[in-house]
Scaffold this motif. Structure first.
Motif, PDB file in Angstrom:
ATOM      1  N   PRO A 176       0.827  -1.217   0.000  1.00 46.98           N
ATOM      2  CA  PRO A 176       0.000   0.000   0.000  1.00 46.98           C
ATOM      3  C   PRO A 176       0.858   1.262   0.000  1.00 46.98           C
ATOM      4  CG  PRO A 176      -0.853  -1.593   1.571  1.00 46.98           C
ATOM      5  CD  PRO A 176       0.462  -2.137   1.094  1.00 46.98           C
ATOM      6  N   GLY A 177       0.535   2.186  -0.878  1.00 45.44           N
ATOM      7  CA  GLY A 177       1.344   3.381  -1.040  1.00 45.44           C
ATOM      8  C   GLY A 177       1.299   4.337   0.132  1.00 45.44           C
ATOM      9  N   ASP A 178       0.297   4.181   1.018  1.00 41.47           N
ATOM     10  CA  ASP A 178       0.186   5.105   2.144  1.00 41.47           C
ATOM     11  C   ASP A 178       1.041   4.678   3.336  1.00 41.47           C
ATOM     12  OD1 ASP A 178      -1.297   2.855   2.711  1.00 41.47           O
ATOM     13  OD2 ASP A 178      -3.016   3.942   3.561  1.00 41.47           O
ATOM     14  N   LEU A 179       1.737   3.540   3.222  1.00 38.83           N
ATOM     15  CA  LEU A 179       2.607   3.094   4.310  1.00 38.83           C
ATOM     16  C   LEU A 179       3.889   3.923   4.343  1.00 38.83           C
ATOM     17  CD1 LEU A 179       2.394  -0.816   4.140  1.00 38.83           C
ATOM     18  CD2 LEU A 179       1.056   0.767   5.537  1.00 38.83           C
ATOM     19  N   SER A 180       4.400   4.169   5.534  1.00 42.07           N
ATOM     20  CA  SER A 180       5.693   4.829   5.676  1.00 42.07           C
ATOM     21  C   SER A 180       6.796   3.863   5.247  1.00 42.07           C
ATOM     22  CB  SER A 180       5.923   5.253   7.122  1.00 42.07           C
ATOM     23  OG  SER A 180       6.059   4.110   7.954  1.00 42.07           O
ATOM     24  N   HIS A 181       8.014   4.383   5.132  1.00 39.93           N
ATOM     25  CA  HIS A 181       9.133   3.542   4.727  1.00 39.93           C
ATOM     26  C   HIS A 181       9.335   2.379   5.701  1.00 39.93           C
ATOM     27  CE1 HIS A 181      12.459   3.145   1.924  1.00 39.93           C
ATOM     28  NE2 HIS A 181      13.293   2.906   2.914  1.00 39.93           N
ATOM     29  N   LEU A 209      13.431  -1.026  -3.141  1.00 39.85           N
ATOM     30  CA  LEU A 209      12.022  -0.629  -3.123  1.00 39.85           C
ATOM     31  C   LEU A 209      11.932   0.872  -2.868  1.00 39.85           C
ATOM     32  CD1 LEU A 209       9.233  -2.080  -3.318  1.00 39.85           C
ATOM     33  CD2 LEU A 209       9.179  -2.002  -0.817  1.00 39.85           C
ATOM     34  N   VAL A 210      11.188   1.578  -3.714  1.00 41.61           N
ATOM     35  CA  VAL A 210      11.100   3.027  -3.594  1.00 41.61           C
ATOM     36  C   VAL A 210       9.658   3.462  -3.850  1.00 41.61           C
ATOM     37  CG1 VAL A 210      11.690   3.398  -6.019  1.00 41.61           C
ATOM     38  CG2 VAL A 210      12.104   5.233  -4.369  1.00 41.61           C
ATOM     39  N   ARG A 211       9.255   4.538  -3.213  1.00 38.01           N
ATOM     40  CA  ARG A 211       7.907   5.058  -3.427  1.00 38.01           C
ATOM     41  C   ARG A 211       7.955   6.209  -4.436  1.00 38.01           C
ATOM     42  NH1 ARG A 211       4.387   6.413   1.737  1.00 38.01           N
ATOM     43  NH2 ARG A 211       6.104   7.874   2.083  1.00 38.01           N
ATOM     44  N   ILE A 212       7.215   6.051  -5.521  1.00 35.58           N
ATOM     45  CA  ILE A 212       7.136   7.064  -6.570  1.00 35.58           C
ATOM     46  C   ILE A 212       5.667   7.377  -6.819  1.00 35.58           C
ATOM     47  CG2 ILE A 212       7.618   7.578  -8.991  1.00 35.58           C
ATOM     48  CD1 ILE A 212      10.020   5.770  -8.871  1.00 35.58           C
ATOM     49  N   GLY A 214       3.301   8.036  -4.843  1.00 33.36           N
ATOM     50  CA  GLY A 214       2.387   7.345  -3.946  1.00 33.36           C
ATOM     51  C   GLY A 214       2.290   5.852  -4.163  1.00 33.36           C
ATOM     52  N   GLN A 215       3.221   5.272  -4.937  1.00 31.56           N
ATOM     53  CA  GLN A 215       3.184   3.831  -5.194  1.00 31.56           C
ATOM     54  C   GLN A 215       4.579   3.249  -4.995  1.00 31.56           C
ATOM     55  OE1 GLN A 215       2.039   2.790  -9.169  1.00 31.56           O
ATOM     56  NE2 GLN A 215       2.038   0.584  -8.779  1.00 31.56           N
ATOM     57  N   TYR A 216       4.658   2.120  -4.279  1.00 32.25           N
ATOM     58  CA  TYR A 216       5.934   1.449  -4.089  1.00 32.25           C
ATOM     59  C   TYR A 216       6.262   0.610  -5.323  1.00 32.25           C
ATOM     60  CZ  TYR A 216       6.416   2.778   0.809  1.00 32.25           C
ATOM     61  OH  TYR A 216       6.586   3.493   1.964  1.00 32.25           O
ATOM     62  N   VAL A 217       7.451   0.823  -5.875  1.00 35.63           N
ATOM     63  CA  VAL A 217       7.888   0.090  -7.064  1.00 35.63           C
ATOM     64  C   VAL A 217       9.320  -0.387  -6.855  1.00 35.63           C
ATOM     65  CG1 VAL A 217       6.390   1.351  -8.664  1.00 35.63           C
ATOM     66  CG2 VAL A 217       8.677   2.236  -8.167  1.00 35.63           C
ATOM     67  N   TRP A 218       9.713  -1.381  -7.647  1.00 31.76           N
ATOM     68  CA  TRP A 218      11.069  -1.929  -7.589  1.00 31.76           C
ATOM     69  C   TRP A 218      11.956  -1.204  -8.596  1.00 31.76           C
ATOM     70  CZ3 TRP A 218      12.076  -5.087  -3.676  1.00 31.76           C
ATOM     71  CH2 TRP A 218      11.034  -5.827  -3.116  1.00 31.76           C
ATOM     72  N   LYS A 219      13.135  -0.811  -8.149  1.00 33.98           N
ATOM     73  CA  LYS A 219      14.106  -0.163  -9.043  1.00 33.98           C
ATOM     74  C   LYS A 219      14.979  -1.224  -9.711  1.00 33.98           C
ATOM     75  CE  LYS A 219      16.208   3.338  -7.091  1.00 33.98           C
ATOM     76  NZ  LYS A 219      16.859   4.162  -6.038  1.00 33.98           N
ATOM     77  N   VAL A 220      14.329  -2.238 -10.223  1.00 31.84           N
ATOM     78  CA  VAL A 220      15.027  -3.349 -10.878  1.00 31.84           C
ATOM     79  C   VAL A 220      14.202  -3.783 -12.086  1.00 31.84           C
ATOM     80  CG1 VAL A 220      15.892  -5.707 -10.645  1.00 31.84           C
ATOM     81  CG2 VAL A 220      15.967  -4.176  -8.683  1.00 31.84           C
ATOM     82  N   ASN A 221      14.851  -3.984 -13.218  1.00 28.01           N
ATOM     83  CA  ASN A 221      14.156  -4.482 -14.399  1.00 28.01           C
ATOM     84  C   ASN A 221      14.190  -6.013 -14.360  1.00 28.01           C
ATOM     85  OD1 ASN A 221      13.206  -5.174 -16.923  1.00 28.01           O
ATOM     86  ND2 ASN A 221      14.267  -3.541 -17.985  1.00 28.01           N
ATOM     87  N   GLY A 222      13.288  -6.566 -13.555  1.00 23.88           N
ATOM     88  CA  GLY A 222      13.287  -8.011 -13.346  1.00 23.88           C
ATOM     89  C   GLY A 222      13.028  -8.820 -14.599  1.00 23.88           C
ATOM     90  N   GLU A 223      12.219  -8.289 -15.509  1.00 26.76           N
ATOM     91  CA  GLU A 223      11.893  -9.051 -16.714  1.00 26.76           C
ATOM     92  C   GLU A 223      13.128  -9.273 -17.589  1.00 26.76           C
ATOM     93  OE1 GLU A 223       8.589  -7.136 -18.621  1.00 26.76           O
ATOM     94  OE2 GLU A 223       7.148  -8.203 -17.361  1.00 26.76           O
ATOM     95  N   ASN A 224      13.923  -8.231 -17.779  1.00 31.93           N
ATOM     96  CA  ASN A 224      15.135  -8.388 -18.573  1.00 31.93           C
ATOM     97  C   ASN A 224      16.112  -9.354 -17.912  1.00 31.93           C
ATOM     98  OD1 ASN A 224      14.129  -6.596 -20.416  1.00 31.93           O
ATOM     99  ND2 ASN A 224      15.710  -5.050 -20.161  1.00 31.93           N
ATOM    100  N   LEU A 225      16.246  -9.250 -16.595  1.00 34.39           N
ATOM    101  CA  LEU A 225      17.142 -10.150 -15.874  1.00 34.39           C
ATOM    102  C   LEU A 225      16.667 -11.593 -15.991  1.00 34.39           C
ATOM    103  CD1 LEU A 225      17.709  -8.015 -12.652  1.00 34.39           C
ATOM    104  CD2 LEU A 225      19.266  -8.270 -14.591  1.00 34.39           C
ATOM    105  N   GLN A 226      15.358 -11.799 -15.862  1.00 29.50           N
ATOM    106  CA  GLN A 226      14.797 -13.142 -15.979  1.00 29.50           C
ATOM    107  C   GLN A 226      15.056 -13.734 -17.359  1.00 29.50           C
ATOM    108  OE1 GLN A 226      12.679 -14.994 -13.488  1.00 29.50           O
ATOM    109  NE2 GLN A 226      13.417 -16.535 -14.911  1.00 29.50           N
ATOM    110  N   GLN A 227      14.919 -12.917 -18.404  1.00 27.63           N
ATOM    111  CA  GLN A 227      15.108 -13.389 -19.769  1.00 27.63           C
ATOM    112  C   GLN A 227      16.547 -13.830 -20.029  1.00 27.63           C
ATOM    113  OE1 GLN A 227      13.670 -10.168 -22.185  1.00 27.63           O
ATOM    114  NE2 GLN A 227      11.525 -10.499 -21.617  1.00 27.63           N
ATOM    115  N   GLN A 228      17.500 -13.237 -19.314  1.00 27.87           N
ATOM    116  CA  GLN A 228      18.910 -13.594 -19.509  1.00 27.87           C
ATOM    117  C   GLN A 228      19.475 -14.330 -18.293  1.00 27.87           C
ATOM    118  OE1 GLN A 228      21.507 -10.919 -21.492  1.00 27.87           O
ATOM    119  NE2 GLN A 228      19.874  -9.886 -22.578  1.00 27.87           N
ATOM    120  N   LYS A 229      18.594 -15.023 -17.611  1.00 29.64           N
ATOM    121  CA  LYS A 229      18.960 -15.759 -16.408  1.00 29.64           C
ATOM    122  C   LYS A 229      20.166 -16.659 -16.614  1.00 29.64           C
ATOM    123  CE  LYS A 229      17.044 -19.550 -13.606  1.00 29.64           C
ATOM    124  NZ  LYS A 229      15.800 -20.302 -13.259  1.00 29.64           N
ATOM    125  N   HIS A 230      20.140 -17.469 -17.662  1.00 34.52           N
ATOM    126  CA  HIS A 230      21.189 -18.467 -17.840  1.00 34.52           C
ATOM    127  C   HIS A 230      22.537 -17.814 -18.137  1.00 34.52           C
ATOM    128  CE1 HIS A 230      18.316 -21.688 -17.509  1.00 34.52           C
ATOM    129  NE2 HIS A 230      17.565 -21.128 -18.447  1.00 34.52           N
TER     130      HIS A 230
END
Length: 301
Positions: A176-181, A209-212, A214-230
Protein backbone atom coordinates in the motif's frame (compact mmCIF):
# COMPACT_ATOMS: atom_id res chain seq x y z
CA UNK A 1 1.09 -7.62 -15.76
CA UNK A 2 4.13 -6.63 -13.72
CA UNK A 3 5.62 -4.70 -16.64
CA UNK A 4 2.81 -2.17 -16.48
CA UNK A 5 3.77 -1.29 -12.93
CA UNK A 6 7.17 -0.02 -13.95
CA UNK A 7 6.96 3.72 -13.69
CA UNK A 8 10.49 4.92 -14.44
CA UNK A 9 12.06 4.05 -13.31
CA UNK A 10 14.81 5.91 -15.00
CA UNK A 11 19.72 2.80 -11.37
CA UNK A 12 45.50 -2.19 -23.08
CA UNK A 13 48.30 -2.92 -22.84
CA UNK A 14 49.57 -6.43 -23.22
CA UNK A 15 47.50 -9.53 -22.57
CA UNK A 16 48.50 -12.81 -21.06
CA UNK A 17 46.84 -15.96 -22.35
CA UNK A 18 46.57 -19.40 -20.86
CA UNK A 19 45.48 -22.76 -22.10
CA UNK A 20 41.74 -23.21 -22.31
CA UNK A 21 40.01 -24.21 -19.09
CA UNK A 22 36.93 -26.31 -19.34
CA UNK A 23 33.93 -24.05 -18.96
CA UNK A 24 35.87 -20.84 -19.65
CA UNK A 25 35.45 -19.61 -23.21
CA UNK A 26 36.86 -16.59 -24.96
CA UNK A 27 34.57 -13.57 -24.99
CA UNK A 28 33.51 -12.07 -28.29
CA UNK A 29 34.11 -8.73 -26.64
CA UNK A 30 37.85 -9.45 -26.58
CA UNK A 31 38.10 -10.61 -30.17
CA UNK A 32 37.08 -7.55 -32.12
CA UNK A 33 36.92 -3.79 -31.95
CA UNK A 34 33.16 -3.80 -31.74
CA UNK A 35 31.38 -4.79 -28.58
CA UNK A 36 28.34 -3.97 -26.46
CA UNK A 37 27.32 -0.33 -26.50
CA UNK A 38 27.71 1.16 -23.00
CA UNK A 39 24.86 2.96 -21.27
CA UNK A 40 25.36 6.03 -19.02
CA UNK A 41 25.33 4.73 -15.46
CA UNK A 42 23.93 6.60 -12.49
CA UNK A 43 26.72 7.07 -9.96
CA UNK A 44 28.00 8.91 -6.90
CA UNK A 45 31.67 9.79 -6.46
CA UNK A 46 33.13 10.60 -3.04
CA UNK A 47 36.19 12.82 -3.31
CA UNK A 48 39.65 11.83 -2.16
CA UNK A 49 43.36 11.98 -2.92
CA UNK A 50 44.40 11.68 -6.56
CA UNK A 51 47.62 9.87 -5.59
CA UNK A 52 45.76 6.83 -4.22
CA UNK A 53 43.96 4.28 -6.41
CA UNK A 54 40.21 4.94 -6.18
CA UNK A 55 37.82 2.28 -4.92
CA UNK A 56 34.78 1.19 -6.94
CA UNK A 57 31.89 -0.75 -5.40
CA UNK A 58 29.75 -2.92 -7.71
CA UNK A 59 26.45 -4.12 -6.24
CA UNK A 60 24.80 -7.48 -6.78
CA UNK A 61 21.64 -8.44 -8.64
CA UNK A 62 18.36 -6.82 -7.52
CA UNK A 63 20.25 -4.07 -5.67
CA UNK A 64 21.68 -0.62 -6.42
CA UNK A 65 24.45 1.78 -5.46
CA UNK A 66 22.81 2.72 -2.15
CA UNK A 67 23.59 -0.72 -0.73
CA UNK A 68 27.25 0.35 -0.39
CA UNK A 69 26.69 3.93 0.79
CA UNK A 70 27.90 3.32 4.36
CA UNK A 71 30.93 1.29 3.25
CA UNK A 72 31.86 3.92 0.65
CA UNK A 73 31.72 6.71 3.23
CA UNK A 74 33.76 4.71 5.74
CA UNK A 75 36.40 3.84 3.17
CA UNK A 76 36.68 7.40 1.92
CA UNK A 77 37.10 8.71 5.49
CA UNK A 78 39.56 6.05 6.67
CA UNK A 79 41.75 5.77 3.58
CA UNK A 80 41.49 9.18 1.94
CA UNK A 81 40.67 7.54 -1.38
CA UNK A 82 38.08 8.52 -3.94
CA UNK A 83 35.20 6.04 -3.78
CA UNK A 84 32.73 5.40 -6.58
CA UNK A 85 29.35 3.68 -6.26
CA UNK A 86 27.03 3.15 -9.22
CA UNK A 87 23.87 1.48 -10.45
CA UNK A 88 24.37 -1.32 -12.96
CA UNK A 89 22.21 -1.28 -16.08
CA UNK A 90 18.67 -2.49 -15.33
CA UNK A 91 19.12 -1.46 -11.69
CA UNK A 92 18.46 1.67 -9.68
CA UNK A 93 18.53 4.88 -11.70
CA UNK A 94 20.60 3.55 -14.61
CA UNK A 95 18.97 2.89 -18.01
CA UNK A 96 17.25 -0.37 -18.79
CA UNK A 97 18.59 -2.57 -21.58
CA UNK A 98 17.69 -5.99 -22.99
CA UNK A 99 21.41 -6.86 -22.89
CA UNK A 100 22.24 -8.00 -19.34
CA UNK A 101 25.54 -9.66 -20.25
CA UNK A 102 28.73 -9.26 -18.27
CA UNK A 103 30.38 -8.00 -21.46
CA UNK A 104 27.83 -5.16 -21.52
CA UNK A 105 28.20 -4.36 -17.81
CA UNK A 106 31.98 -4.39 -18.20
CA UNK A 107 31.69 -1.92 -21.10
CA UNK A 108 29.47 0.31 -18.95
CA UNK A 109 32.02 0.43 -16.15
CA UNK A 110 34.96 1.01 -18.48
CA UNK A 111 33.13 3.91 -20.13
CA UNK A 112 32.32 5.47 -16.74
CA UNK A 113 35.90 5.16 -15.51
CA UNK A 114 37.11 6.82 -18.69
CA UNK A 115 34.54 9.60 -18.33
CA UNK A 116 35.60 10.30 -14.73
CA UNK A 117 39.31 9.89 -15.43
CA UNK A 118 39.65 7.14 -12.84
CA UNK A 119 42.13 4.32 -12.92
CA UNK A 120 43.68 2.04 -12.14
CA UNK A 121 41.04 1.25 -9.51
CA UNK A 122 40.33 -1.19 -6.74
CA UNK A 123 37.20 -3.04 -7.84
CA UNK A 124 35.01 -4.51 -5.09
CA UNK A 125 32.09 -6.48 -6.48
CA UNK A 126 29.41 -8.53 -4.76
CA UNK A 127 27.80 -11.46 -6.60
CA UNK A 128 26.81 -10.12 -10.06
CA UNK A 129 29.02 -7.12 -9.39
CA UNK A 130 31.87 -9.48 -8.55
CA UNK A 131 31.58 -11.22 -11.90
CA UNK A 132 31.48 -7.84 -13.63
CA UNK A 133 34.64 -6.83 -11.76
CA UNK A 134 36.33 -10.07 -12.82
CA UNK A 135 35.35 -9.46 -16.43
CA UNK A 136 36.92 -5.99 -16.38
CA UNK A 137 40.07 -7.32 -14.70
CA UNK A 138 40.49 -10.06 -17.31
CA UNK A 139 39.68 -7.79 -20.24
CA UNK A 140 41.58 -4.69 -19.12
CA UNK A 141 43.99 -5.60 -16.30
CA UNK A 142 45.64 -2.18 -16.59
CA UNK A 143 42.42 -0.61 -15.26
CA UNK A 144 42.39 -2.71 -12.08
CA UNK A 145 44.91 -2.09 -9.31
CA UNK A 146 43.35 -4.73 -7.05
CA UNK A 147 40.26 -6.92 -7.19
CA UNK A 148 37.86 -8.03 -4.47
CA UNK A 149 35.12 -10.53 -5.29
CA UNK A 150 32.47 -11.13 -2.65
CA UNK A 151 30.91 -14.61 -2.51
CA UNK A 152 30.84 -15.41 -6.21
CA UNK A 153 32.81 -17.60 -8.60
CA UNK A 154 33.63 -16.85 -12.24
CA UNK A 155 32.52 -20.40 -13.01
CA UNK A 156 29.04 -21.83 -13.22
CA UNK A 157 27.89 -23.30 -9.91
CA UNK A 158 25.44 -26.20 -10.39
CA UNK A 159 24.24 -26.13 -6.77
CA UNK A 160 23.65 -22.38 -6.66
CA UNK A 161 20.23 -21.46 -5.21
CA UNK A 162 17.64 -20.24 -7.67
CA UNK A 163 17.94 -16.53 -6.91
CA UNK A 164 15.53 -15.71 -9.73
CA UNK A 165 12.58 -17.07 -7.76
CA UNK A 166 12.68 -13.71 -6.00
CA UNK A 167 11.38 -12.05 -9.18
CA UNK A 168 8.15 -13.99 -8.83
CA UNK A 169 7.64 -12.66 -5.30
CA UNK A 170 8.55 -9.12 -6.38
CA UNK A 171 6.08 -9.34 -9.25
CA UNK A 172 3.03 -10.03 -7.12
CA UNK A 173 3.92 -7.93 -4.10
CA UNK A 174 1.58 -4.96 -3.71
CA UNK A 175 2.59 -2.66 -0.87
CA UNK A 176 0.00 0.00 0.00
CA UNK A 177 1.34 3.38 -1.04
CA UNK A 178 0.19 5.11 2.14
CA UNK A 179 2.61 3.09 4.31
CA UNK A 180 5.69 4.83 5.68
CA UNK A 181 9.13 3.54 4.73
CA UNK A 182 9.46 1.62 8.00
CA UNK A 183 5.95 0.19 7.66
CA UNK A 184 6.67 -0.86 4.09
CA UNK A 185 9.83 -2.63 5.25
CA UNK A 186 7.84 -4.53 7.89
CA UNK A 187 5.19 -5.41 5.29
CA UNK A 188 7.85 -6.69 2.87
CA UNK A 189 9.71 -8.56 5.59
CA UNK A 190 6.59 -10.43 6.72
CA UNK A 191 5.56 -11.14 3.13
CA UNK A 192 8.92 -12.61 2.12
CA UNK A 193 9.83 -14.45 5.33
CA UNK A 194 8.10 -17.76 4.40
CA UNK A 195 9.96 -17.85 1.07
CA UNK A 196 13.24 -16.04 1.89
CA UNK A 197 14.29 -17.23 5.33
CA UNK A 198 17.58 -15.30 5.48
CA UNK A 199 16.79 -11.90 7.02
CA UNK A 200 19.91 -10.33 5.46
CA UNK A 201 18.56 -11.15 1.99
CA UNK A 202 15.20 -9.59 2.83
CA UNK A 203 16.98 -6.48 4.04
CA UNK A 204 19.08 -6.49 0.87
CA UNK A 205 15.97 -6.60 -1.33
CA UNK A 206 14.32 -3.74 0.52
CA UNK A 207 17.14 -1.50 -0.74
CA UNK A 208 15.53 -1.58 -4.21
CA UNK A 209 12.02 -0.63 -3.12
CA UNK A 210 11.10 3.03 -3.59
CA UNK A 211 7.91 5.06 -3.43
CA UNK A 212 7.14 7.06 -6.57
CA UNK A 213 3.94 9.11 -6.92
CA UNK A 214 2.39 7.35 -3.95
CA UNK A 215 3.18 3.83 -5.19
CA UNK A 216 5.93 1.45 -4.09
CA UNK A 217 7.89 0.09 -7.06
CA UNK A 218 11.07 -1.93 -7.59
CA UNK A 219 14.11 -0.16 -9.04
CA UNK A 220 15.03 -3.35 -10.88
CA UNK A 221 14.16 -4.48 -14.40
CA UNK A 222 13.29 -8.01 -13.35
CA UNK A 223 11.89 -9.05 -16.71
CA UNK A 224 15.13 -8.39 -18.57
CA UNK A 225 17.14 -10.15 -15.87
CA UNK A 226 14.80 -13.14 -15.98
CA UNK A 227 15.11 -13.39 -19.77
CA UNK A 228 18.91 -13.59 -19.51
CA UNK A 229 18.96 -15.76 -16.41
CA UNK A 230 21.19 -18.47 -17.84
CA UNK A 231 23.76 -16.01 -19.16
CA UNK A 232 23.97 -14.25 -15.79
CA UNK A 233 24.50 -17.53 -13.94
CA UNK A 234 26.88 -19.05 -16.50
CA UNK A 235 30.68 -19.15 -16.46
CA UNK A 236 32.28 -15.90 -17.56
CA UNK A 237 32.72 -16.03 -21.31
CA UNK A 238 36.37 -14.98 -21.39
CA UNK A 239 39.87 -16.38 -21.30
CA UNK A 240 42.85 -14.54 -19.88
CA UNK A 241 44.85 -13.82 -16.76
CA UNK A 242 44.65 -10.99 -14.25
CA UNK A 243 48.16 -10.67 -12.78
CA UNK A 244 47.28 -8.27 -9.95
CA UNK A 245 46.34 -8.99 -6.34
CA UNK A 246 42.86 -10.45 -5.86
CA UNK A 247 40.82 -11.29 -2.78
CA UNK A 248 37.88 -13.69 -2.91
CA UNK A 249 35.68 -13.41 0.19
CA UNK A 250 33.13 -16.11 0.94
CA UNK A 251 31.00 -17.76 3.56
CA UNK A 252 32.64 -20.91 4.88
CA UNK A 253 29.95 -23.07 3.29
CA UNK A 254 29.22 -20.86 0.29
CA UNK A 255 27.11 -22.32 -2.51
CA UNK A 256 28.13 -19.41 -4.75
CA UNK A 257 31.89 -19.90 -4.38
CA UNK A 258 32.63 -23.55 -3.60
CA UNK A 259 36.20 -24.41 -2.62
CA UNK A 260 36.27 -26.94 -5.49
CA UNK A 261 36.57 -23.93 -7.84
CA UNK A 262 39.82 -22.71 -6.28
CA UNK A 263 42.23 -24.46 -8.72
CA UNK A 264 40.55 -22.99 -11.81
CA UNK A 265 40.21 -19.57 -10.22
CA UNK A 266 43.96 -19.59 -9.51
CA UNK A 267 44.62 -20.06 -13.22
CA UNK A 268 42.69 -16.86 -13.98
CA UNK A 269 43.88 -14.97 -10.89
CA UNK A 270 47.31 -16.39 -9.92
CA UNK A 271 47.82 -13.84 -7.09
CA UNK A 272 44.48 -14.66 -5.46
CA UNK A 273 43.79 -14.97 -1.74
CA UNK A 274 40.72 -16.79 -0.44
CA UNK A 275 39.24 -15.72 2.86
CA UNK A 276 36.30 -17.19 4.75
CA UNK A 277 33.97 -15.04 6.83
CA UNK A 278 32.00 -17.61 8.86
CA UNK A 279 28.24 -17.32 9.02
CA UNK A 280 28.24 -14.40 6.57
CA UNK A 281 25.78 -15.93 4.13
CA UNK A 282 25.66 -14.57 0.59
CA UNK A 283 25.03 -10.92 1.56
CA UNK A 284 28.33 -10.63 3.42
CA UNK A 285 28.34 -6.84 3.78
CA UNK A 286 24.91 -6.88 5.48
CA UNK A 287 25.23 -9.95 7.65
CA UNK A 288 28.85 -9.36 8.76
CA UNK A 289 29.52 -5.67 8.04
CA UNK A 290 32.43 -5.21 10.45
CA UNK A 291 34.25 -8.35 9.30
CA UNK A 292 33.64 -7.32 5.69
CA UNK A 293 35.17 -3.87 6.19
CA UNK A 294 38.06 -5.27 8.22
CA UNK A 295 38.91 -7.61 5.33
CA UNK A 296 38.74 -4.80 2.77
CA UNK A 297 40.87 -2.41 4.81
CA UNK A 298 43.45 -5.12 5.52
CA UNK A 299 43.66 -6.00 1.83
CA UNK A 300 44.09 -2.36 0.82
CA UNK A 301 46.84 -1.79 3.36
Amino acid sequence: MWARNWRYISWGSSRLWISPIRGVRRSLATLGSSGPRPVPLSYKLLDGQDALPPVVFLHGMFSNKNIFQAEAKTLAQQTGRKVLIMDARNHGESPHSPDCSYEAMSADLQALLQKLGLGPCVLIGHSMGGKTAMMVALQKPELVERLVSVDISPLVTPNMPDVFKIIRFMKYLNIPGDLSHSQAFKFLDEYLEPFVTDSSIRQYLFNSLVRIDGQYVWKVNGENLQQQKHQLLDTLQIQGVYPGHALFLRDTHSLFLPSSHYPKIKLLFPEVQFQNIPDSGHITHIKKPQEFMDSILSFLS
